[in-house]
Design a protein around this motif. Structure first.
Motif, short mmCIF file in Angstrom:
data_model
loop_
_atom_site.label_atom_id
_atom_site.label_comp_id
_atom_site.label_asym_id
_atom_site.label_seq_id
_atom_site.Cartn_x
_atom_site.Cartn_y
_atom_site.Cartn_z
N PHE A 125 1.03 -3.37 12.49
CA PHE A 125 -0.32 -2.81 12.59
C PHE A 125 -0.42 -1.51 11.80
N LYS A 126 0.60 -0.68 11.91
CA LYS A 126 0.62 0.57 11.16
C LYS A 126 0.63 0.29 9.66
N SER A 127 1.36 -0.76 9.25
CA SER A 127 1.40 -1.15 7.85
C SER A 127 0.03 -1.59 7.36
N LEU A 152 -2.92 -0.63 8.55
CA LEU A 152 -3.78 0.55 8.41
C LEU A 152 -3.42 1.36 7.16
N ALA A 153 -2.13 1.48 6.89
CA ALA A 153 -1.69 2.24 5.71
C ALA A 153 -2.19 1.60 4.43
N GLU A 154 -2.11 0.27 4.38
CA GLU A 154 -2.54 -0.43 3.17
C GLU A 154 -4.05 -0.33 2.98
N CYS A 155 -4.79 -0.47 4.09
CA CYS A 155 -6.26 -0.33 4.01
C CYS A 155 -6.64 1.06 3.53
N GLU A 156 -6.04 2.08 4.14
CA GLU A 156 -6.38 3.46 3.80
C GLU A 156 -6.01 3.78 2.35
N SER A 157 -4.89 3.24 1.89
CA SER A 157 -4.44 3.53 0.53
C SER A 157 -5.34 2.88 -0.52
N LEU A 158 -5.75 1.63 -0.27
CA LEU A 158 -6.43 0.85 -1.30
C LEU A 158 -7.95 0.97 -1.28
N ARG A 159 -8.53 1.50 -0.21
CA ARG A 159 -9.99 1.45 -0.11
C ARG A 159 -10.69 2.39 -1.09
#
Length: 504
Positions: free
Chosen positions: A230-232, A234-241
């Motif tokens: 789940f943390k992964s 969120l990290a990917e969403c936050e990085s790529l958005r």
């Protein structure tokens, strides 16, 4: 500019009302709009800027009351509202308790506040009208409020039941991303068929799919039972958005819903890269034995593409981003063999003011993060994530691309590494360490198929040595001895310009 930290527009001739959209700049620490011609009241929407430490709205034409929400700005150290047309009672809590931290002079209609301000007492108006409601009116008000609460409760319960029965609502990370339901992804991947499975990682599975009948996509389904998944996500969403670069994988949308069994479901959807990963090209499996080998120029182009992506993440984003897991399987190739870096599940954000010292940024983390063979040595000793950790991974990746040897090869043991192997061989000034397929396709034959001369051979060997030296400098054991990503990119481009100009 939602992540801007410092904004100074003072002493201009800006007119109109203060834009309510400033409320989206939730990272603001310093905001100065003094010496302009702003009118109207201070927007209520600015209550979201709770991280402000300095706010100056002085010397404008602002009217209305001082917002009470300023009392909740616990980080605020200086508030200047002087020389406006503000009126009404001055708050007394929060920053307003100490007159050393506020300035409200030049607002003639203000009253109240703490005694030290020496403002006139606020007049109580229409006190005679402030009477208690009759019992009948009070009963009606209470009954009406009860029915409103009951209605809201029924609506919420109905919505939750409907969501459980039809778990197709996807939650987009941003309005610009299309909505994709669980049911739609299930259909696109033929019910997540094993025949469409193209890879598995520690946090989930990756499927090939066709969205809306014609769009080729990759669907990364998170295994939420796996620790850290789940943390992964969120990290990917936050990085790529909020990042866009030609050498970064393009995220189409995300799906955050529940599946047909009622279990939580999360997935990321990307454009499909038709030429697969760099890993497949460098180390093809037995059923890929007929795959053509990458040429010297292709490898150099890919190396420059990857360096461009990492340099962008490090130095050109609103907040520097540490990828933390750079390796061949996380470099994808599109139909034109353009390289795109993917998988931001371990990404970390880093304050730009401390680019080389991640320990000062709350978003960084310590511990062993990444893939064995590509992890910077300091991570194994508990060092915090840093930009130089990415540089190390890139250096190893670069050496692997041109030697064809994995950093986890069985030949590397007892402290002997790919870095040490290349560094030692370079002292001889030879190309013995080069991938054998390059020696046959590039070194022994020219582009037109004829035998190349000694001058071209020397130039080719010089190019190989230059690239290997960049890889070695990037993968030094001590972080401060590593080459900066911007310099690595610049030198790789110089190699391409110098040697490809001569058709090598």
């Amino acid at each position: 500019m939602s992540q801007i930290v410092h904004l100074d527009l003072s002493d201009n001739k800006l007119t109109g009302e203060i834009p309510s959209t400033l409320s989206q700049c939730v990272m603001l620490v310093f905001l100065s709009l003094e010496g302009n011609l702003f009118e109207g009241s201070i927007p209520a929407s600015l209550r979201t800027l709770i991280g402000l430490e300095y706010l100056n709205l002085s010397r404008n034409r602002l009217s209305g009351k001082i917002p009470i929400y300023f009392e909740n700005f616990t980080m605020l150290k200086a508030l200047n509202l002087s020389f406006n047309n503000l009126e009404g009672e001055v708050p007394q809590a929060g920053i307003f308790r100490d007159m050393k931290h506020i300035s409200i002079i030049g607002n003639k209609e203000l009253c109240g506040g703490i005694q030290e301000l020496r403002l006139p007492t606020c007049k109580v108006r229409h006190t005679k009208k402030r009477r208690k409601l009759p019992k009948l009116k009070a009963s009606i008000a209470v009954t009406f409020s009860f029915f409103i609460v009951l209605t809201c409760f029924i609506v919420v319960v109905y919505w939750k039941r409907k969501l459980a029965m039809r778990p197709s609502a996807a939650l987009p990370t941003n309005e610009r991303f299309q909505k994709v339901s669980y049911a739609k992804l299930r259909q696109a991947t033929n019910e997540f068929s094993p025949s469409n499975l193209i890879g598995q990682g520690s946090h989930g599975s990756v499927y090939r799919g066709i969205l809306d009948g014609n769009q080729l996509v990759v669907v990364k389904v998170l295994n939420l039972r796996q620790k850290g998944a789940f943390k992964s996500f969120l990290a990917e969403c936050e990085s790529l958005r909020n990042i866009r670069h030609r050498n970064l994988v393009n995220i189409i949308t995300v799906c955050s819903s529940i599946d047909f069994t009622g279990a939580e479901f999360k997935a990321l959807i990307y454009d499909l890269m038709q030429n697969g990963s760099l890993e497949q090209w460098l180390h093809p499996s037995k059923n890929q034995s007929d795959m053509p080998k990458l040429s010297f120029s292709q490898r150099l182009d890919i190396a420059i593409d990857v360096a461009s992506a990492i340099e962008y993440l490090h130095h050109h984003c609103q907040m520097s981003i540490i990828h933390s897991d750079l390796k061949p399987s996380n470099v994808l190739l599109d139909h034109d063999m353009l390289a795109r870096v993917c998988d931001f599940g371990l990404a970390r954000f880093l304050c730009k003011s401390t680019n080389l010292d991640a320990s000062h940024c709350q978003a960084s983390s310590s511990g062993l993060k990444g893939t064995v063979g590509y992890i910077a040595p300091e991570y194994g000793l508990g060092g915090a994530s840093s930009l130089l950790g990415d540089v190390y991974s890139f250096g190893i990746l670069l050496l692997e691309m041109f030697t064809g040897i994995r950093p986890t090869d069985v030949m590397f043991k007892d402290g002997w590494t790919l870095h040490e192997f290349v560094k030692t061989t370079l002292l001889e000034g030879t190309v013995k360490i080069l991938d054998p397929s390059l020696l046959s396709s590039e070194h022994l034959a020219a582009i037109d198929g004829s035998q190349i001369g000694d001058v071209e051979k020397v130039r080719f060997e010089e190019g190989v040595v230059a690239i290997m030296r960049i890889g070695v400098l990037c993968s030094e054991e001590i972080p401060v001895e590593r080459m900066d990503m911007a310099n690595a990119l610049s030198e790789l481009r110089a190699v391409r310009e110098k040697f490809l100009r001569h058709s090598v």
